[in-house]
Design a protein around this motif. Structure first.
Motif, PDB file in Angstrom:
ATOM      1  N   THR A 138       0.789  -1.358   0.220  1.00  0.00           N
ATOM      2  CA  THR A 138       0.087  -0.134  -0.025  1.00  0.00           C
ATOM      3  C   THR A 138       0.854   1.374  -0.072  1.00  0.00           C
ATOM      4  OG1 THR A 138      -0.335  -0.047   2.282  1.00  0.00           O
ATOM      5  CG2 THR A 138      -1.980  -0.951   1.153  1.00  0.00           C
ATOM      6  N   TYR A 139       1.975   1.189   0.677  1.00  0.00           N
ATOM      7  CA  TYR A 139       2.622   2.468   0.668  1.00  0.00           C
ATOM      8  C   TYR A 139       4.319   2.304   0.157  1.00  0.00           C
ATOM      9  CZ  TYR A 139       5.230   6.542   2.444  1.00  0.00           C
ATOM     10  OH  TYR A 139       5.968   7.657   2.732  1.00  0.00           O
ATOM     11  N   ILE A 140       4.878   1.168   0.593  1.00  0.00           N
ATOM     12  CA  ILE A 140       6.498   1.295   0.389  1.00  0.00           C
ATOM     13  C   ILE A 140       6.646   1.031  -1.098  1.00  0.00           C
ATOM     14  CG2 ILE A 140       8.530   0.213   0.611  1.00  0.00           C
ATOM     15  CD1 ILE A 140       7.523  -0.384   3.595  1.00  0.00           C
ATOM     16  N   HIS A 141       6.048   0.465  -1.597  1.00  0.00           N
ATOM     17  CA  HIS A 141       6.426   0.154  -2.852  1.00  0.00           C
ATOM     18  C   HIS A 141       6.089   1.051  -3.945  1.00  0.00           C
ATOM     19  CE1 HIS A 141       7.213  -2.255  -6.815  1.00  0.00           C
ATOM     20  NE2 HIS A 141       6.095  -1.922  -7.212  1.00  0.00           N
ATOM     21  N   PRO A 142       4.601   1.632  -3.957  1.00  0.00           N
ATOM     22  CA  PRO A 142       4.328   2.683  -4.760  1.00  0.00           C
ATOM     23  C   PRO A 142       5.298   3.906  -4.779  1.00  0.00           C
ATOM     24  CG  PRO A 142       2.390   2.107  -3.740  1.00  0.00           C
ATOM     25  CD  PRO A 142       3.427   1.215  -3.093  1.00  0.00           C
ATOM     26  N   LYS A 143       5.686   4.097  -3.346  1.00  0.00           N
ATOM     27  CA  LYS A 143       6.466   5.248  -3.067  1.00  0.00           C
ATOM     28  C   LYS A 143       8.033   4.981  -3.714  1.00  0.00           C
ATOM     29  CE  LYS A 143       7.718   9.301  -0.506  1.00  0.00           C
ATOM     30  NZ  LYS A 143       7.432  10.251  -1.010  1.00  0.00           N
ATOM     31  N   TRP A 144       8.555   3.972  -3.561  1.00  0.00           N
ATOM     32  CA  TRP A 144       9.836   3.537  -3.965  1.00  0.00           C
ATOM     33  C   TRP A 144       9.708   3.659  -5.536  1.00  0.00           C
ATOM     34  CZ3 TRP A 144      12.097   0.137  -7.455  1.00  0.00           C
ATOM     35  CH2 TRP A 144      13.343   0.143  -7.554  1.00  0.00           C
ATOM     36  N   ARG A 145       8.556   3.256  -6.071  1.00  0.00           N
ATOM     37  CA  ARG A 145       8.835   3.351  -7.435  1.00  0.00           C
ATOM     38  C   ARG A 145       8.673   4.670  -8.083  1.00  0.00           C
ATOM     39  NH1 ARG A 145       9.528   2.861 -11.830  1.00  0.00           N
ATOM     40  NH2 ARG A 145       8.532   2.301 -13.781  1.00  0.00           N
ATOM     41  N   LYS A 146       7.847   5.609  -7.168  1.00  0.00           N
ATOM     42  CA  LYS A 146       7.736   7.282  -7.684  1.00  0.00           C
ATOM     43  C   LYS A 146       9.016   7.876  -7.327  1.00  0.00           C
ATOM     44  CE  LYS A 146       4.927  11.050  -6.519  1.00  0.00           C
ATOM     45  NZ  LYS A 146       5.623  11.634  -5.549  1.00  0.00           N
ATOM     46  N   ASP A 147       9.578   7.682  -6.333  1.00  0.00           N
ATOM     47  CA  ASP A 147      10.615   8.488  -5.981  1.00  0.00           C
ATOM     48  C   ASP A 147      12.258   7.948  -6.016  1.00  0.00           C
ATOM     49  OD1 ASP A 147       9.052  10.613  -5.511  1.00  0.00           O
ATOM     50  OD2 ASP A 147       8.687  10.179  -3.286  1.00  0.00           O
ATOM     51  N   TYR A 148      12.204   6.724  -5.839  1.00  0.00           N
ATOM     52  CA  TYR A 148      13.647   5.936  -5.393  1.00  0.00           C
ATOM     53  C   TYR A 148      13.967   4.966  -6.853  1.00  0.00           C
ATOM     54  CZ  TYR A 148      13.086   8.030  -0.988  1.00  0.00           C
ATOM     55  OH  TYR A 148      12.912   8.881   0.194  1.00  0.00           O
TER      56      TYR A 148
END
Lengths: 455, 262
Positions: A25-35
């Motif tokens: 829900t959070y880590i993967h989408p955020k990683w995909r977007k920013d890292y």
């Protein structure tokens, strides 16, 4: 004891659910977007096993650097085809390396030439697709907007609104070099937005004055002086070419004495002769005496997909791939006009892979757009060709707002390859008004190119 | 808890004395030294290549250290029978297990800190950047420490039921899979040709395997200038995610170790 174990199993299950929920829900989408290194995905093709391992362990930039050095070696050896897949792999491994995109685009668009140094323009959509990919991955720097705009402005040399679009984005970026910004004005002129171009010059001039006051560095005052000169020239041209009078739309252009009046008859005519298989001799007339006119000449499949008058739909590729249409023929060259005529031999026999001539019918196109002409020719023709005419080939339809010269002829495959009934015959096609001419003919209809000094 | 800390402190001492670990650390440090010379690979992106490669070396070395350090920890105690002298005292098996793990984590902290300091010194000498840049670069090793603590938890959990040699391959395999999980999942999920069942399976794997790729946050450090919102929240969440996985693995490991014949 069993109760404790049971509780621990329950705690373990809860922990697993918590971890999985956090991840999805959070880590993967955020990683995909920013890292994520943007291009993402696994780059397996084109890499050897040890290179794949290097990539997996995080040596992406290092690997891209090594491959890029390797590409340089191929470039020096003239093995251009080998460079293409390396460019792609490098941009996926290190999608923030501007140099790879910029050099790659230039290489793809410019360096694949035939034996006569004519670019293989079938590569241009590929170069543009690479440019779009580069911009997507590096939206905050001016460089790839500049490179892409320049590709439209200089190489494609058509569709000026595309160059305007990219240069407009370029000037919004904080890192843009002041010396690059005036390109936007030139693109506006080609796009028939003369007043917008002049206003852009004024905007830059204001900034340049402030910059030169703040920092007396020589380049700053040089940019200011150049802009001042450009503004002067543009205003004089707007007056002398009758642009301002036309804009007023009060009949003053019709009454006044402007350099673009009366429209000059360019007297275009052309003849194409097949002199040897795949070798065409192109001759014709062009009344303009001063040198500086180049007529675009195209030989292409009659039913080339995505073909437009005197160009292709260059923008058709959004995804980068190397699928070159190897069965299609597209040759573009410039016919240099001198002594009121042009005479050029287009030899396509040395590059059968670039000019396969698989289709049965071919279109020969002649095209001249004054918007892209030399300034001294534009002084007579105007930005939009208002000072140019031709009784047979003037066209106001194929380029919006511009009067261009456009003519077509056709040849069959048998004629170009000199086979079948054309085995021992030289096919000739010509415009209905064609008249043989020679450089020594009279020069009565000479275009008078006005000088900016007024004499 | 005193017993746990005593075991952890002893484990740190043992780790420092182990030559194989020192050799791995030395190789890592040597590699970090020569990396600035690789900047010639890119005329303008020399900083990206240098930083990217330094972090990759640090990550690889740390992973090797984490695996070699933890796979032998419990099997060696059993093989040398030193475990009997510990368990004969008022020390529970779970305390011994937890103490060993905490010792490994502290040893990793020590070694990663050493590499980080060395990396920053080398970087400061060759690349000549401001202190703020150096500080920002120090964020990534913190994430690597969490990642390696998770890897150590995987290795120590597996060490309770397999031999060290098999454990090396298993732990390395889990780390490799966990490292490529994000790009692998993206490749499958974003590929229009992927069949739905494959997408579901990949989603399940991403959910059920510790994801080490989440800790690889070096991209914005290599390519500065990209605005990132809620960076602190991301770091906090991933650290929490790591702690959850570590707790899960330690529970599993402790349960297996509790029933094991020693």
């Amino acid at each position: 004891m069993w109760k404790i174990r049971k509780k621990l199993y329950g705690v373990g299950a809860v922990l697993l659910i918590v971890a999985a929920t956090l991840q999805m829900t959070y880590i993967h989408p955020k990683w995909r977007k920013d890292y994520s290194p943007e291009a993402g995905g696994l780059v397996a093709s084109q890499l050897s096993p040890e290179q794949i391992l290097l990539q997996l362990f995080g040596f992406r930039e290092f690997l891209a650097g090594i491959l890029w050095v390797r590409a340089d070696g191929f470039f020096d050896a003239g093995n251009y085809d080998a460079i293409l897949p390396i460019i792609r792999v490098c941009t996926i491994l290190d999608p923030h390396n501007i140099d790879i995109y910029a050099t790659g685009m230039w290489h793809i668009a410019y360096n694949f030439t035939d034996q006569e140094q004519r670019s293989n323009r079938r590569y241009i959509p590929i170069a543009l697709a690479l440019a779009k990919d580069g911009i997507k991955n590096n939206p905050n720097t001016y460089e790839l907007y500049f490179e892409t705009g320049w590709l439209w402005y200089q190489k494609i040399d058509d569709n000026p609104s595309e160059a305007v679009k990219y240069f407009q984005e370029m000037v919004k970026k904080k890192d843009v070099l002041p010396a690059r910004e005036d390109l936007l004005a030139n693109a506006y002129f080609r796009d028939q937005k003369i007043m917008t171009g002049l206003n852009w010059y004024f905007h830059l001039y204001k900034e340049a004055i402030a910059r030169a006051k703040k920092d007396t560095f020589y380049a700053n005052s040089q940019i200011r002086d150049t802009l001042e000169s450009n503004i002067d020239n543009t205003i004089i041209r707007m007056i002398q070419r009758g642009y301002l009078a036309q804009k007023r739309n009060d009949g003053s252009y019709e009454k006044g004495d402007y350099d673009t009046k009366p429209p000059f008859n360019v007297g275009f005519s052309a003849k194409v002769t097949v002199v040897r298989p795949r070798v065409l001799r192109v001759t014709g007339t062009w009344n303009v005496l001063p040198v500086g006119c180049r007529i675009r000449f195209i030989v292409r499949d009659l039913h080339y997909p995505n073909a437009l008058p005197a160009e292709l739909d260059w923008n058709k590729n959004d995804n980068f791939n190397f699928n070159l249409p190897t069965n299609l023929t597209y040759m573009q060259d410039q016919l240099f006009c001198k002594d009121q005529r042009f005479d050029r031999v287009e030899n396509m026999s040395k590059d059968p892979t670039m000019y396969p001539f698989d289709s049965n019918h071919y279109l020969l196109e002649f095209f001249y757009d004054p918007a892209f002409g030399a300034p001294h020719i534009q002084d007579k023709f105007g930005w939009n060709g208002v000072g140019m005419t031709d009784p047979n080939f003037l066209n106001t339809q194929i380029r919006k707002g511009v009067r261009v010269i456009y003519a077509t002829l056709e040849l069959s495959k048998d004629q170009i390859l000199m086979r079948g009934q054309w085995q021992n015959r030289h096919a000739t096609v010509e415009t209905s008004n064609f008249k043989e001419s020679s450089p020594t003919e009279s020069m009565t209809n000479i275009v008078k190119v006005p000088s900016l000094r007024g004499n | 808890m005193g017993a746990v800390w005593n075991i952890a402190a002893t484990t740190v001492g043992e780790a420092i004395r182990r030559r194989v670990l020192l050799v791995i650390l030395m190789i890592g440090v040597l590699l970090l030294t020569i990396i600035p010379s690789l900047s010639v690979l890119s005329a303008r992106s020399d900083d990206s290549v240098t930083v990217g490669t330094m972090f990759a070396v640090m990550r690889g070395t740390s992973a090797l250290l984490a695996i070699v350090l933890t796979v032998y920890m419990i099997p060696n105690e059993i093989e040398r029978r030193t475990i009997y002298t510990i368990l004969s005292k008022p020390v529970q098996r779970w305390q011994f297990f937890l103490g060993k793990y905490l010792g490994a984590v502290l040893s990793l902290l020590l070694m990663i800190t050493l590499m980080t300091v060395f990396m920053l010194v080398v970087y400061a000498i060759f690349q000549n950047h401001h202190a703020s840049r150096l500080l920002s670069l120090a964020q990534q090793p913190v994430m690597y420490w969490i990642e390696m603590s998770l890897l150590a938890a995987v290795a120590i959990c597996i060490s309770t039921f397999v031999t060290p040699l098999i454990n090396i391959f298993l732990s390395f395999g889990v780390w490799l899979v966990g490292t490529v999980l994000n790009p692998l999942y993206d490749t499958i999920a974003n590929n229009s040709k992927s069949i739905p069942i494959m997408k579901s399976i990949s989603k399940l794997i991403v959910s059920l395997v510790p994801n080490f790729a989440d800790y690889d946050t070096k991209n914005p450090l290599i390519n500065p200038g990209q605005p990132i919102q809620n960076q602190g929240l991301y770091y906090f969440t991933t650290i929490f995610y790591g702690v959850v996985w570590i707790a899960l693995l330690l529970i599993i490991g402790a349960l297996i170790f509790d029933r094991r014949e020693v």
